[in-house]
Every structure is written in structure tokens, then in C-alpha cells.
Scaffold this motif. Sequence first.
Motif, PDB file in Angstrom:
ATOM      1  N   ALA A 147     -30.503 -17.613 -13.320  1.00 58.81           N
ATOM      2  CA  ALA A 147     -29.974 -17.116 -14.593  1.00 58.81           C
ATOM      3  C   ALA A 147     -28.452 -17.099 -14.572  1.00 58.81           C
ATOM      4  N   GLY A 148     -27.865 -16.738 -13.425  1.00 55.45           N
ATOM      5  CA  GLY A 148     -26.409 -16.762 -13.307  1.00 55.45           C
ATOM      6  C   GLY A 148     -25.850 -18.162 -13.445  1.00 55.45           C
ATOM      7  N   ALA A 149     -26.516 -19.125 -12.806  1.00 55.74           N
ATOM      8  CA  ALA A 149     -26.072 -20.515 -12.936  1.00 55.74           C
ATOM      9  C   ALA A 149     -26.228 -20.998 -14.374  1.00 55.74           C
ATOM     10  N   GLY A 150     -27.354 -20.622 -15.008  1.00 64.26           N
ATOM     11  CA  GLY A 150     -27.560 -20.998 -16.409  1.00 64.26           C
ATOM     12  C   GLY A 150     -26.535 -20.362 -17.320  1.00 64.26           C
ATOM     13  N   LEU A 151     -26.167 -19.112 -17.024  1.00 61.97           N
ATOM     14  CA  LEU A 151     -25.145 -18.418 -17.815  1.00 61.97           C
ATOM     15  C   LEU A 151     -23.812 -19.138 -17.713  1.00 61.97           C
ATOM     16  N   LEU A 152     -23.454 -19.545 -16.502  1.00 58.07           N
ATOM     17  CA  LEU A 152     -22.200 -20.272 -16.312  1.00 58.07           C
ATOM     18  C   LEU A 152     -22.205 -21.578 -17.100  1.00 58.07           C
ATOM     19  N   ALA A 153     -23.339 -22.284 -17.072  1.00 57.79           N
ATOM     20  CA  ALA A 153     -23.449 -23.547 -17.811  1.00 57.79           C
ATOM     21  C   ALA A 153     -23.401 -23.306 -19.322  1.00 57.79           C
ATOM     22  N   ALA A 154     -24.098 -22.262 -19.776  1.00 56.69           N
ATOM     23  CA  ALA A 154     -24.130 -21.976 -21.216  1.00 56.69           C
ATOM     24  C   ALA A 154     -22.744 -21.625 -21.745  1.00 56.69           C
ATOM     25  N   VAL A 155     -21.998 -20.840 -20.975  1.00 54.14           N
ATOM     26  CA  VAL A 155     -20.642 -20.480 -21.386  1.00 54.14           C
ATOM     27  C   VAL A 155     -19.725 -21.696 -21.355  1.00 54.14           C
ATOM     28  N   TRP A 173     -26.864 -16.345 -28.301  1.00 50.60           N
ATOM     29  CA  TRP A 173     -28.220 -15.924 -27.940  1.00 50.60           C
ATOM     30  C   TRP A 173     -28.676 -16.447 -26.586  1.00 50.60           C
ATOM     31  N   PRO A 174     -28.363 -17.688 -26.187  1.00 47.42           N
ATOM     32  CA  PRO A 174     -28.678 -18.068 -24.799  1.00 47.42           C
ATOM     33  C   PRO A 174     -27.972 -17.175 -23.776  1.00 47.42           C
ATOM     34  N   VAL A 175     -26.721 -16.792 -24.085  1.00 45.41           N
ATOM     35  CA  VAL A 175     -25.981 -15.900 -23.192  1.00 45.41           C
ATOM     36  C   VAL A 175     -26.677 -14.551 -23.095  1.00 45.41           C
ATOM     37  N   VAL A 176     -27.108 -14.020 -24.229  1.00 46.08           N
ATOM     38  CA  VAL A 176     -27.796 -12.727 -24.253  1.00 46.08           C
ATOM     39  C   VAL A 176     -29.098 -12.796 -23.453  1.00 46.08           C
ATOM     40  N   GLY A 177     -29.870 -13.870 -23.646  1.00 47.62           N
ATOM     41  CA  GLY A 177     -31.133 -14.009 -22.928  1.00 47.62           C
ATOM     42  C   GLY A 177     -30.946 -14.113 -21.425  1.00 47.62           C
ATOM     43  N   LEU A 178     -29.939 -14.865 -21.007  1.00 42.91           N
ATOM     44  CA  LEU A 178     -29.683 -15.029 -19.568  1.00 42.91           C
ATOM     45  C   LEU A 178     -29.160 -13.736 -18.954  1.00 42.91           C
ATOM     46  N   LEU A 179     -28.339 -12.989 -19.693  1.00 42.02           N
ATOM     47  CA  LEU A 179     -27.893 -11.688 -19.194  1.00 42.02           C
ATOM     48  C   LEU A 179     -29.064 -10.727 -19.029  1.00 42.02           C
ATOM     49  N   PHE A 180     -30.038 -10.832 -19.928  1.00 41.78           N
ATOM     50  CA  PHE A 180     -31.236  -9.990 -19.800  1.00 41.78           C
ATOM     51  C   PHE A 180     -31.945 -10.268 -18.473  1.00 41.78           C
ATOM     52  N   ALA A 224      -8.995 -13.522 -16.355  1.00 38.50           N
ATOM     53  CA  ALA A 224      -8.422 -14.471 -17.314  1.00 38.50           C
ATOM     54  C   ALA A 224      -8.228 -13.840 -18.683  1.00 38.50           C
ATOM     55  N   GLY A 225      -8.210 -12.496 -18.720  1.00 39.94           N
ATOM     56  CA  GLY A 225      -8.054 -11.825 -20.000  1.00 39.94           C
ATOM     57  C   GLY A 225      -9.374 -11.739 -20.737  1.00 39.94           C
ATOM     58  N   THR A 226      -9.310 -11.522 -22.043  1.00 41.58           N
ATOM     59  CA  THR A 226     -10.518 -11.367 -22.854  1.00 41.58           C
ATOM     60  C   THR A 226     -10.772 -12.573 -23.753  1.00 41.58           C
ATOM     61  N   ASP A 227     -10.139 -13.696 -23.446  1.00 46.69           N
ATOM     62  CA  ASP A 227     -10.304 -14.889 -24.287  1.00 46.69           C
ATOM     63  C   ASP A 227     -11.363 -15.842 -23.761  1.00 46.69           C
ATOM     64  N   SER A 228     -11.918 -15.574 -22.590  1.00 49.09           N
ATOM     65  CA  SER A 228     -12.903 -16.478 -22.001  1.00 49.09           C
ATOM     66  C   SER A 228     -14.013 -15.688 -21.326  1.00 49.09           C
ATOM     67  N   ALA A 229     -15.251 -16.190 -21.482  1.00 51.98           N
ATOM     68  CA  ALA A 229     -16.402 -15.586 -20.809  1.00 51.98           C
ATOM     69  C   ALA A 229     -16.642 -16.213 -19.446  1.00 51.98           C
ATOM     70  N   LEU A 230     -15.871 -17.235 -19.090  1.00 49.22           N
ATOM     71  CA  LEU A 230     -16.104 -17.938 -17.829  1.00 49.22           C
ATOM     72  C   LEU A 230     -15.952 -17.055 -16.595  1.00 49.22           C
ATOM     73  N   PRO A 231     -14.932 -16.169 -16.517  1.00 50.50           N
ATOM     74  CA  PRO A 231     -14.834 -15.326 -15.319  1.00 50.50           C
ATOM     75  C   PRO A 231     -16.072 -14.461 -15.095  1.00 50.50           C
ATOM     76  N   ALA A 265     -18.908 -16.739 -13.978  1.00 48.00           N
ATOM     77  CA  ALA A 265     -18.699 -17.265 -12.622  1.00 48.00           C
ATOM     78  C   ALA A 265     -18.960 -16.195 -11.569  1.00 48.00           C
ATOM     79  N   VAL A 266     -18.506 -14.953 -11.827  1.00 49.13           N
ATOM     80  CA  VAL A 266     -18.724 -13.866 -10.871  1.00 49.13           C
ATOM     81  C   VAL A 266     -20.212 -13.572 -10.736  1.00 49.13           C
ATOM     82  N   ILE A 267     -20.926 -13.509 -11.853  1.00 47.41           N
ATOM     83  CA  ILE A 267     -22.368 -13.231 -11.810  1.00 47.41           C
ATOM     84  C   ILE A 267     -23.105 -14.350 -11.087  1.00 47.41           C
TER      85      ILE A 267
END
Length: 414
Positions: free
Chosen positions: A301-309, A316-323, A373-380, A383-385
Motif C-alpha cells: 500500500a505504501g508503494a502504491g501510495l507513492l506511485a499514486a501521488v 480517492w486512490p490516495v484515501v483508499g491506500l492510506l486506509f 518539502a513544505g505543504t505543496d507536495s504529497a511525495l514526502p 515516500a516516508v510511509i
Amino acid sequence: MTSPPDTVAPGAIPRQRARLVFILGALTAFGPLSIDMYLPGLPALASSLDASAWAAQLTLTACLAGLAFGQIVAGPLSDRFGRRRPVLTGVGAYAALSALCAVAPSVLPLVGLRLLQGLAGAAGIVIARAVVRDVYSGHAAARFFSLLMLVNGAAPILAPVLGGQVLSVTSWRGVFVVLAGIGLLLLAGSVWALPETLPAGRRHRGGVTDTLRTFARLLADRAFLAHALACGLGFGAMFAYIAGSPFVLQDIYGASAQLFSVMFAVNALGLVAASQLNRALLGRFEPRAIALAAQAAQALAGAGLLAAVAVGTGVWPVVGLLFVVVASLGFVMPNATALALADHADVAGSASGLLGVMQFVVGAAAAPLVGVAGTDSALPMAAVIAALGAGGVLAATVLAGGPRPVARPARALS
């Protein structure tokens, strides 16, 4: 009202099970209660104490540090003096320090009081795990840790709501008055419902040198280290989610505060539901197999989250993967905790303390990385997750080595 026995006797635990679940679950909820309840009041706190934002946030850091490092103090003390006395002392001190926080004249004394408050509250967190290990082993321990999540899993959902309601009728000082009241209620509950589970004959009389030797022995045990790291890395992934999701989902994906609160609650409920499903699965599968499967699911799910972002799939894919990332911890934490403590009944308090401090240290390190990287990107955050999820799988497989079946006898009172 009858007082609990000096030591727990065979056959007593089933009669005490419901109240033991509640009191141990409440003791392990000190962390979210101490942190989440007063978060909505941080801006008002800074204003009323004429403090900067970073100084107000330091009161949060101080409490986290106390909750982390207090565990490696309270755990060994409980191996030496038994479980009840350190718990009662810690909870009583927590109530008194919460009351003192409510009358702090400036931010600097408040920072010191919050550190001491965390140190005191840590006793309940670490000793609750040790009590479970004193009384249960194997599959039964993993089931009981899952059961505790019915209580402490609800704390992150209820604490901000309770804090908001308190702040609607009083100031941030009122939050600490409520925490003092909760501490007093838990003190009374512990006096009434918490038996002594470590007989005098099994206690350790050594001092600091003996404690350090015990920690060294635990860290040299590959199985303990593997499962402790798995807990810590999974806990870190949840901290990364908690720290990053408000900015990611609201500022980047445009979710309203109300929708975000619903998403947060759904994820927390998923964590609790998974922990209860884990109890059922333990009737058919080994704890290690369930934990490994859940860690793999979290890593994927973490890898999928990184790819989705990275590709910009939408919210919604981000929300599902975080779940999936959060809910998987309902399988990982109870089983990995039981496995980490399984071979260390003789030093369950010290092992529980080391396990807890590793969780908080990894979590505290992960949280600031999501905002690098501030609040402009979900990548950090993604990537951490993803990195922590992959690390959990590696820890549980490479370090632990081959399968280590957990004995089926469900109860261990000695």
C-alpha cells in the motif's frame, strides 16, 4: 468494594477479564489523550502565554519525549518492584502534573511540566504490556493485545472531539483539568481492578548496571529486535500519516475539514476493526504469519501510495491506500508485540519499555520528514510511509530468520 489480591491467582483472570481489558486499554491510551486533546488549543495557549508558535509546539515535543523515555525507566522499575506500585505512582503523578499544567504561569514551566507529565504517563503504557505478558503467552497474548485496541484504538478518535468540546466551554487550561480528572479516575480504577501479576519471587533486584545488561541482551536477540523494529516502523508509518494527512488531504487535494475528520475517523475505525478480525484469525493462523502478511500489505500500500501521488491519480486512490496502511497495523501491532515479548517473561517490563521507546523514537523521527518539502507536495509523506513499510517487512524477515512458531498453550501464569 473488595481490593485486588496481592498477586493474581490461576482462574482469577477470566472473572476479571472485562475490567482488566478496560483498565489496561485506558492506561495505554495516555499517549493520544495527552497529545490529541489539547492540540486544538495550541494557538490559544501561545496567545495567552505570550509565546511563539514554536515554543507552544515545544510543549508537545516535551510530552512525546517523556512518553518515550519514561518507558525505559518504568519498565525496569516494574521488573524490580512489581507492576502495581509503579503504575499507581505513575498515574497519581500524572494526575498531579496535569493539574499543575493547568496553572502554569508561562510557557517555559509548562514545557518542563509536560515533560514530567509524559514521564509519569509512560508508566501506564509500558506496564500494561508487561501485565499482559505476565498473564498470557502465545496466541492468547496476541488476542489480548488485539482486545486492548478496542479501548486504546478509540482514543485517537475521541480525544480531539473531547478536547474540542472542552475548549468550547473553557480555555486550554480546562483541558489539563480534564486530564487530571481522567488521571484520578484511572488511579481509582487501577487500585480497584489491577492485580499484581509479578510475584515477589520473580522480581529482579539489580540496579542500573543490571538494567543496562538486560537492554543489551534484548538488543542482541534477533527475534526481539526484528519484531520490535517491525512495531516501531509500523508505528512510524502511522505517525507519518497523522502528521502529513491534514496538509495532504486538505491543502493539496482540497478536502474540507469536515470531510477530513470523517476520513480520519474511518481509518481509525479500520484499525480497530482489523485488530478484532485479528483475534478471529489467530484461531487458524500463527501470529508471525498474520503479522508478515499485514506488513507486506502495508508495504504494498505504501508503494502504491507513492506511485499514486507521483502520477497524480486524484484523492480517492490516495484515501483508499492510506486506509490499508493504517488498518494493517491492527494486525501488525498485537502480533509483533506478543512475538517480541514471547521469550522474555523474566524481564517483561524492561522488554516492554525498550519496545515502546523504539516505537516513539521512530514515530518522532518520521513525523517531521513528511513536511520536509513544505505543504505543496504529497511525495514526502508517501515516500516516508513507503520506506517504513518496506523496512518493516525486511526487519521481520531478514532479522527474525526462519519461522518461530508460538506455542499453543494459551495461558501462562508463571
